[in-house]
Design a protein around this motif. Structure first.
Motif, PDB file in Angstrom:
ATOM      1  N   GLN A 210       4.922  85.636  10.357  1.00 28.09           N
ATOM      2  CA  GLN A 210       4.270  84.209  10.518  1.00 28.09           C
ATOM      3  C   GLN A 210       2.983  84.726  11.141  1.00 28.09           C
ATOM      4  N   PHE A 211       2.141  84.301   9.837  1.00 27.84           N
ATOM      5  CA  PHE A 211       0.656  84.532  10.156  1.00 27.84           C
ATOM      6  C   PHE A 211       0.118  83.295  10.969  1.00 27.84           C
ATOM      7  N   ALA A 212      -1.119  83.438  12.152  1.00 28.78           N
ATOM      8  CA  ALA A 212      -1.560  82.480  12.686  1.00 28.78           C
ATOM      9  C   ALA A 212      -2.421  81.784  11.775  1.00 28.78           C
ATOM     10  N   LYS A 213      -2.156  80.369  11.503  1.00 28.75           N
ATOM     11  CA  LYS A 213      -3.270  79.620  10.730  1.00 28.75           C
ATOM     12  C   LYS A 213      -4.238  78.779  11.300  1.00 28.75           C
ATOM     13  N   THR A 214      -3.632  78.627  12.744  1.00 29.76           N
ATOM     14  CA  THR A 214      -4.903  77.807  13.346  1.00 29.76           C
ATOM     15  C   THR A 214      -5.236  78.393  14.685  1.00 29.76           C
ATOM     16  N   PRO A 215      -6.295  78.019  15.316  1.00 28.39           N
ATOM     17  CA  PRO A 215      -6.860  78.753  16.712  1.00 28.39           C
ATOM     18  C   PRO A 215      -5.644  78.611  17.595  1.00 28.39           C
ATOM     19  N   ALA A 216      -4.903  77.381  17.509  1.00 27.51           N
ATOM     20  CA  ALA A 216      -3.812  77.241  18.588  1.00 27.51           C
ATOM     21  C   ALA A 216      -2.766  78.358  18.395  1.00 27.51           C
ATOM     22  N   GLN A 217      -2.253  78.499  17.061  1.00 28.92           N
ATOM     23  CA  GLN A 217      -1.335  79.548  16.916  1.00 28.92           C
ATOM     24  C   GLN A 217      -1.743  80.969  17.248  1.00 28.92           C
ATOM     25  N   MET A 218      -3.212  81.086  16.770  1.00 25.24           N
ATOM     26  CA  MET A 218      -3.677  82.622  17.384  1.00 25.24           C
ATOM     27  C   MET A 218      -3.610  82.628  18.914  1.00 25.24           C
ATOM     28  N   ALA A 219      -4.110  81.477  19.424  1.00 31.02           N
ATOM     29  CA  ALA A 219      -3.792  81.590  21.084  1.00 31.02           C
ATOM     30  C   ALA A 219      -2.447  82.101  21.610  1.00 31.02           C
TER      31      ALA A 219
END
Length: 125
Positions: free
Chosen positions: A42-51
């Motif tokens: 699952q790739f981080a698609k938003t800054p919140a997911q990346m965080a």
């Protein structure tokens, strides 16, 4: 004296670069094994997911509970793929089995090497 310090700094930089390359190669190998075992990338698609991915232990399988309350295993890579691998207990069991099979294959390869062909130099030349 400064030339020696510069040489030491260059040597340290090259060593760290080599270590980083080895770690990246090991991460790619782990990612391939996780995918083969049934983990979903699952790739981080938003800054919140990346965080969230960044906050997890990096490059380690971590046991957690999914949104449905079921046991999940996650492996985070915030640096290279900026992704998360998520698997069930069954996927984790397959991952463990694949790891054992890979170790056995590597041991068999080492055992089959013709160390005598190295002569007096040995394989550690």
């Amino acid at each position: 004296m400064m030339a020696t310090g510069g040489a030491l700094a260059l040597s340290a930089l090259l060593t760290l670069g080599g270590c980083a390359a080895i770690q990246q190669s090991e991460a790619k190998s782990t990612e391939r094994t996780l995918a083969a075992a049934g983990f979903q990338m699952q790739f981080a698609k938003t800054p919140a997911q990346m965080a969230k991915i960044t906050a997890l232990p990096q490059g380690k399988l971590t046991r957690t509970t999914g949104p449905d309350g079921a046991l999940r295993f996650v492996w985070a890579d915030a640096t290279d793929c900026q992704c998360l691998y998520v698997g069930t207990q069954a996927a984790y069991d397959r991952y463990q089995k694949l790891g054992v099979q890979q170790e056995i294959a590597e041991e068999n390869e080492m055992a089959s090497m013709d160390w005598d062909s190295w002569g007096g130099w040995g394989p550690w030349w």
